[in-house]
Design an enzyme around this catalytic site. Structure first.
Site, PDB file in Angstrom:
ATOM      1  CG  ASP A 202      -1.777   1.031   1.128  1.00  0.00           C
ATOM      2  OD1 ASP A 202      -2.757   1.133   0.435  1.00  0.00           O
ATOM      3  OD2 ASP A 202      -1.783   2.045   2.165  1.00  0.00           O
ATOM      4  CD  GLU A 290      -5.303   0.819  -3.636  1.00  0.00           C
ATOM      5  OE1 GLU A 290      -6.492   1.204  -3.435  1.00  0.00           O
ATOM      6  OE2 GLU A 290      -4.434   1.308  -2.958  1.00  0.00           O
ATOM      7  CB  CYS A 343     -12.914  -6.596   6.996  1.00  0.00           C
ATOM      8  SG  CYS A 343     -12.063  -7.737   8.182  1.00  0.00           S
ATOM      9  CB  CYS A 346     -14.856 -11.212   7.673  1.00  0.00           C
ATOM     10  SG  CYS A 346     -15.357  -9.552   7.673  1.00  0.00           S
ATOM     11  CB  CYS A 362     -13.950  -5.526  10.676  1.00  0.00           C
ATOM     12  SG  CYS A 362     -15.240  -6.417  10.008  1.00  0.00           S
ATOM     13  CB  CYS A 365     -15.076 -10.380  11.754  1.00  0.00           C
ATOM     14  SG  CYS A 365     -13.680  -9.421  11.128  1.00  0.00           S
ATOM     15  CG  ASP A 372      -1.216   2.689   5.479  1.00  0.00           C
ATOM     16  OD1 ASP A 372      -2.261   3.313   5.103  1.00  0.00           O
ATOM     17  OD2 ASP A 372      -0.230   3.401   5.923  1.00  0.00           O
TER      18      ASP A 372
HETATM   19 ZN   LIG Z   1     -14.445  -8.352   9.315  1.00  0.00          ZN
END
Ligand SMILES: [Zn+2]
Length: 437
Positions: A202, A290, A343, A346, A362, A365, A372
């Site tokens: 990143d 990216e 996330c 999950c 998140c 979860c 980053d």
């Molecule tokens: Zn999650």
């Protein structure tokens, strides 16, 4: 395998040589303006302009006929000729941009250049161009001392594994530089030394880059201390400059100081990026980053400085050709892939994540992770899927979770989920400075 690469050296010209450098830059500027005036004149009359060859012919006729132009002989004829070529290219790019055939922001019609208001620069494409020790030799200008050793290029010239195509001389702040565009013979890349290794990275605003590799190791490059110090200095100098009365001698003095710090920052940044990307390309077969829409992001004024400082575009380009040299590949996640908002545990994607939120939390979860690092993890998971596919079948496959495949891929890069041949021709852009780390 032939690749085009640039080698750039800072010059230490003697006073007489510095005068000749300024004279050549002035000649190039004059030729540009002269050619632009001719093109405008013709465009108004006939609806078209001149190409570089026509301009050169017209110029040859006029310089002999007009005694007021007798000074032309003090400079290499290359300075004029290359300026006409630049103008030709600028006019073509303008048309392409207007028709929507060119990437990036819209280009305006070429403008007249004003002394002190434009970049001092000129180019040689023929004649004696060489380097040895701490000197370079250029047509008309002779042998000029360089600030550092030229051995990286000199060694290649000696062994015949490189050929100089052109030399561009330019001034940044108070320093002159020569940048050689060189055709280099490189060995076809061997298979990567660590097959199967992968890293997701990143490119950051606060840190240079954050990566997570296939063993779960977190790699961060904070950017060198001198760079951060220079950035602070730059902010102060910039404020001081803007407080001075426009047009005053004091303002000019501060402008020159600001330009010097700017030059230093950009040099340090390029150097740091070169080091970081060289290490990554050597250590990992697959690098996932990216595909940022840099042109679009720089328009966002608040982030503009931070982003251009970190040089996202430059980093991506470097990774593209360096992974190719090492027999690896760069996978670019689509610019719409929500690597920061998803996330990494999950897979739940947030609708929004403010840039100021440095920690990812998140709600599904309960994962709490540095922003980053979370993004790097997501990118790494793309590498796994992309790399497996790449090994399993040689043909192009449907884009993976990254969605749309990136357009206009650069040599040595593969959009996520698509087959990429890293042994394309990893050519460094001619304008880019290679420090050959
Ligand atoms: Zn999650």
């Amino acid at each position: 395998m032939k690749v085009t690469q640039a080698y750039r050296f800072a010059l230490d010209p003697a006073p007489s040589q510095e005068r000749a450098l300024r004279s050549h830059a002035g000649a190039a500027r004059f030729a540009w303006n002269w050619g632009l005036a001719k093109c405008k004149e013709r465009y108004e009359a006939e609806g078209k302009w001149y190409g570089a060859t026509d301009l050169h012919k017209l110029w040859n006729a006029q310089k002999k006929a007009d005694p007021g132009l007798a000074w032309w002989e003090q400079n290499s004829k290359c300075a004029y000729q290359e300026a006409f070529r630049d103008l030709d290219r600028a006019l073509r790019d303008f048309i392409k941009s207007r028709k929507g055939q060119r990437k990036g922001h819209k280009l305006g019609f070429p403008k007249f250049k004003k002394r002190g208001r434009c970049r001092d620069s000129f180019r040689f494409s023929t004649g004696t161009m060489r380097c040895a020790g701490t000197t370079v030799t250029l047509p008309r200008l002779g042998t000029i001392r360089t600030h550092e050793s030229t051995r990286k290029l000199a060694r290649r010239l000696e062994t015949g594994s490189a050929r100089i195509l052109s030399a561009t001389v330019s001034r940044t702040a108070q320093r002159w530089f020569v940048s050689f565009t060189v055709e280099v013979e490189r060995n076809a890349p061997e298979p990567h030394a660590r097959p199967g290794s992968a890293i997701g990275i990143d490119l950051g605003v606060t840190t240079l880059l954050t990566g997570v590799d296939d063993t779960g190791t977190i790699i961060t490059a904070p950017g060198p201390r001198p760079l951060r110090a220079s950035l602070r200095k730059l902010r102060r100098a910039s404020r001081a400059h803007s407080r001075k009365t426009p047009g005053s001698a004091n303002r000019r003095k501060h402008a020159a100081r600001l330009a010097r710090i700017h030059a230093r920052v950009s040099h340090l940044r390029a150097d740091a990026l070169h080091k970081a990307t060289t290490t990554l390309a050597a250590r990992y077969q697959t690098v996932v980053a990216e595909d940022l829409n840099v042109a679009g992001m720089v328009r966002n004024r608040r982030m503009a400085r931070a982003i251009s400082d970190q040089g996202f575009g430059a980093a991506r380009r470097m990774l593209g050709y360096k992974t190719g040299w090492h027999g690896g590949q760069l996978i670019l996640a689509d610019r719409f892939y929500p690597s920061s908002k998803t996330c990494s545990a999950c897979g739940t994607a947030k609708a929004k994540l403010a840039l100021s939120e440095r920690v990812f939390t998140c709600e599904s979860c309960g994962l709490v992770l540095d922003r980053d690092q979370n993004a790097a993890r997501n990118l790494l998971s793309l590498a796994a899927s992309g790399a497996e596919r790449l090994n399993a079948c040689g043909a192009a496959v449907r884009p993976g979770p990254a969605g749309h495949a990136a357009l206009n891929q650069e040599p040595g890069t593969a959009p996520a989920g698509k087959t990429g041949t890293a042994d394309g021709q990893p050519a460094a852009a001619g304008s880019e400075n290679s420090y050959a780390h």
